[in-house]
Design a protein around this motif. Sequence first.
Motif, mmCIF file in Angstrom:
data_model
loop_
_atom_site.group_PDB
_atom_site.id
_atom_site.type_symbol
_atom_site.label_atom_id
_atom_site.label_comp_id
_atom_site.label_asym_id
_atom_site.label_seq_id
_atom_site.Cartn_x
_atom_site.Cartn_y
_atom_site.Cartn_z
ATOM 1 N N GLU A 74 -75.545 -34.479 -96.485
ATOM 2 C CA GLU A 74 -76.926 -34.274 -96.061
ATOM 3 C C GLU A 74 -77.231 -32.795 -95.846
ATOM 4 O O GLU A 74 -76.495 -32.094 -95.152
ATOM 5 C CB GLU A 74 -77.192 -35.040 -94.756
ATOM 6 N N GLY A 75 -78.301 -32.328 -96.483
ATOM 7 C CA GLY A 75 -78.761 -30.962 -96.317
ATOM 8 C C GLY A 75 -78.054 -29.923 -97.177
ATOM 9 O O GLY A 75 -78.423 -28.756 -97.136
ATOM 10 N N GLU A 76 -77.041 -30.339 -97.944
ATOM 11 C CA GLU A 76 -76.322 -29.375 -98.775
ATOM 12 C C GLU A 76 -77.059 -29.099 -100.082
ATOM 13 O O GLU A 76 -77.603 -30.010 -100.696
ATOM 14 C CB GLU A 76 -74.933 -29.918 -99.159
ATOM 15 N N SER A 77 -77.005 -27.858 -100.517
ATOM 16 C CA SER A 77 -77.490 -27.502 -101.849
ATOM 17 C C SER A 77 -76.394 -27.853 -102.855
ATOM 18 O O SER A 77 -75.251 -28.123 -102.477
ATOM 19 C CB SER A 77 -77.781 -25.999 -101.918
ATOM 20 N N ASP A 78 -76.742 -27.818 -104.140
ATOM 21 C CA ASP A 78 -75.734 -28.046 -105.173
ATOM 22 C C ASP A 78 -74.588 -27.055 -105.036
ATOM 23 O O ASP A 78 -73.415 -27.429 -105.110
ATOM 24 C CB ASP A 78 -76.338 -27.924 -106.577
ATOM 25 N N VAL A 79 -74.909 -25.787 -104.845
ATOM 26 C CA VAL A 79 -73.878 -24.745 -104.742
ATOM 27 C C VAL A 79 -72.982 -24.997 -103.542
ATOM 28 O O VAL A 79 -71.743 -24.953 -103.660
ATOM 29 C CB VAL A 79 -74.530 -23.340 -104.677
ATOM 30 N N ASP A 80 -73.573 -25.272 -102.384
ATOM 31 C CA ASP A 80 -72.772 -25.526 -101.177
ATOM 32 C C ASP A 80 -71.856 -26.725 -101.367
ATOM 33 O O ASP A 80 -70.671 -26.673 -101.032
ATOM 34 C CB ASP A 80 -73.680 -25.777 -99.961
ATOM 35 N N ALA A 81 -72.392 -27.810 -101.908
ATOM 36 C CA ALA A 81 -71.607 -29.031 -102.091
ATOM 37 C C ALA A 81 -70.495 -28.828 -103.113
ATOM 38 O O ALA A 81 -69.356 -29.258 -102.897
ATOM 39 C CB ALA A 81 -72.515 -30.181 -102.512
ATOM 40 N N LEU A 82 -70.822 -28.180 -104.221
ATOM 41 C CA LEU A 82 -69.820 -27.961 -105.262
ATOM 42 C C LEU A 82 -68.679 -27.089 -104.731
ATOM 43 O O LEU A 82 -67.494 -27.415 -104.922
ATOM 44 C CB LEU A 82 -70.466 -27.323 -106.487
ATOM 45 N N CYS A 83 -69.015 -26.012 -104.049
ATOM 46 C CA CYS A 83 -67.984 -25.135 -103.481
ATOM 47 C C CYS A 83 -67.104 -25.884 -102.483
ATOM 48 O O CYS A 83 -65.874 -25.753 -102.506
ATOM 49 C CB CYS A 83 -68.615 -23.922 -102.824
ATOM 50 N N ARG A 84 -67.721 -26.679 -101.627
ATOM 51 C CA ARG A 84 -66.959 -27.442 -100.632
ATOM 52 C C ARG A 84 -66.032 -28.443 -101.312
ATOM 53 O O ARG A 84 -64.846 -28.543 -100.989
ATOM 54 C CB ARG A 84 -67.914 -28.168 -99.668
ATOM 55 N N GLU A 85 -66.577 -29.219 -102.249
ATOM 56 C CA GLU A 85 -65.776 -30.242 -102.922
ATOM 57 C C GLU A 85 -64.582 -29.636 -103.665
ATOM 58 O O GLU A 85 -63.473 -30.156 -103.596
ATOM 59 C CB GLU A 85 -66.639 -31.046 -103.898
ATOM 60 N N ILE A 86 -64.812 -28.556 -104.377
ATOM 61 C CA ILE A 86 -63.732 -27.941 -105.150
ATOM 62 C C ILE A 86 -62.682 -27.339 -104.217
ATOM 63 O O ILE A 86 -61.476 -27.449 -104.462
ATOM 64 C CB ILE A 86 -64.288 -26.896 -106.148
ATOM 65 N N ARG A 87 -63.111 -26.737 -103.133
ATOM 66 C CA ARG A 87 -62.169 -26.210 -102.141
ATOM 67 C C ARG A 87 -61.325 -27.348 -101.559
ATOM 68 O O ARG A 87 -60.104 -27.241 -101.443
ATOM 69 C CB ARG A 87 -62.939 -25.466 -101.039
ATOM 70 N N GLU A 88 -61.975 -28.469 -101.220
ATOM 71 C CA GLU A 88 -61.257 -29.609 -100.645
ATOM 72 C C GLU A 88 -60.305 -30.265 -101.642
ATOM 73 O O GLU A 88 -59.203 -30.656 -101.278
ATOM 74 C CB GLU A 88 -62.255 -30.662 -100.152
ATOM 75 N N GLU A 89 -60.729 -30.400 -102.894
ATOM 76 C CA GLU A 89 -59.955 -31.142 -103.892
ATOM 77 C C GLU A 89 -58.899 -30.305 -104.606
ATOM 78 O O GLU A 89 -57.852 -30.826 -104.988
ATOM 79 C CB GLU A 89 -60.884 -31.747 -104.953
ATOM 80 N N LEU A 90 -59.183 -29.010 -104.825
ATOM 81 C CA LEU A 90 -58.310 -28.205 -105.679
ATOM 82 C C LEU A 90 -57.838 -26.901 -105.037
ATOM 83 O O LEU A 90 -57.184 -26.087 -105.692
ATOM 84 C CB LEU A 90 -59.022 -27.900 -107.005
ATOM 85 N N SER A 91 -58.180 -26.684 -103.771
ATOM 86 C CA SER A 91 -57.666 -25.551 -102.990
ATOM 87 C C SER A 91 -58.067 -24.176 -103.515
ATOM 88 O O SER A 91 -57.376 -23.191 -103.262
ATOM 89 C CB SER A 91 -56.130 -25.629 -102.897
ATOM 90 N N VAL A 92 -59.173 -24.082 -104.258
ATOM 91 C CA VAL A 92 -59.646 -22.790 -104.752
ATOM 92 C C VAL A 92 -61.079 -22.551 -104.283
ATOM 93 O O VAL A 92 -61.790 -23.491 -103.911
ATOM 94 C CB VAL A 92 -59.576 -22.674 -106.299
ATOM 95 N N GLN A 93 -61.482 -21.301 -104.330
ATOM 96 C CA GLN A 93 -62.823 -20.909 -103.915
ATOM 97 C C GLN A 93 -63.643 -20.547 -105.146
ATOM 98 O O GLN A 93 -63.248 -19.660 -105.916
ATOM 99 C CB GLN A 93 -62.742 -19.706 -102.969
ATOM 100 N N LEU A 94 -64.770 -21.222 -105.357
ATOM 101 C CA LEU A 94 -65.657 -20.852 -106.458
ATOM 102 C C LEU A 94 -66.408 -19.582 -106.098
ATOM 103 O O LEU A 94 -66.785 -19.376 -104.945
ATOM 104 C CB LEU A 94 -66.656 -21.979 -106.750
ATOM 105 N N ASP A 95 -66.644 -18.740 -107.097
ATOM 106 C CA ASP A 95 -67.435 -17.531 -106.933
ATOM 107 C C ASP A 95 -68.906 -17.945 -107.067
ATOM 108 O O ASP A 95 -69.382 -18.200 -108.170
ATOM 109 C CB ASP A 95 -67.040 -16.522 -108.008
ATOM 110 N N GLU A 96 -69.599 -18.010 -105.939
ATOM 111 C CA GLU A 96 -70.985 -18.512 -105.930
ATOM 112 C C GLU A 96 -71.895 -17.742 -106.882
ATOM 113 O O GLU A 96 -72.769 -18.324 -107.508
ATOM 114 C CB GLU A 96 -71.549 -18.495 -104.509
ATOM 115 N N ALA A 97 -71.685 -16.434 -107.014
ATOM 116 C CA ALA A 97 -72.541 -15.619 -107.871
ATOM 117 C C ALA A 97 -72.372 -15.969 -109.349
ATOM 118 O O ALA A 97 -73.258 -15.697 -110.156
ATOM 119 C CB ALA A 97 -72.243 -14.145 -107.652
#
Length: 132
Positions: free
Chosen positions: A37-60
Amino acid sequence: MKVIDKLAWIELKDKQILSTRSFGKDKYYIPGGKREEGESDVDALCREIREELSVQLDEASIDFVGVFEAQAHGKPEGTLVRMTCYRAAYSGTLAPAAEIEEMRWLRFGDKDKVAPVDILIFDFLKERDLMA
């Protein structure tokens, strides 16, 4: 008709796509997940990938690829999954975490190992000569 709205990160290397398999599942999926709830696509994608694959997406670097829709794997007929896909650079070392049991680099010929919506994405990438 029920629609499951999901986000996915398309990571390609040597014309192969990074795919994950969750514990107890028989198919591979392009990594990602659902918005909270309340997450943008970028916020959700970054969170999910961090949780699932232990890496940080470069938002830019996050770049929209497309939206794909198909019957949801393992769900009642008429349940669709809508996958909004993005590409992005990342930092860190890829490693399965949370519910992810395994990650693999799949080729176009591995379409039998993925969910129906991922087959559409494989076809899209193959048409653009991004998968072998």
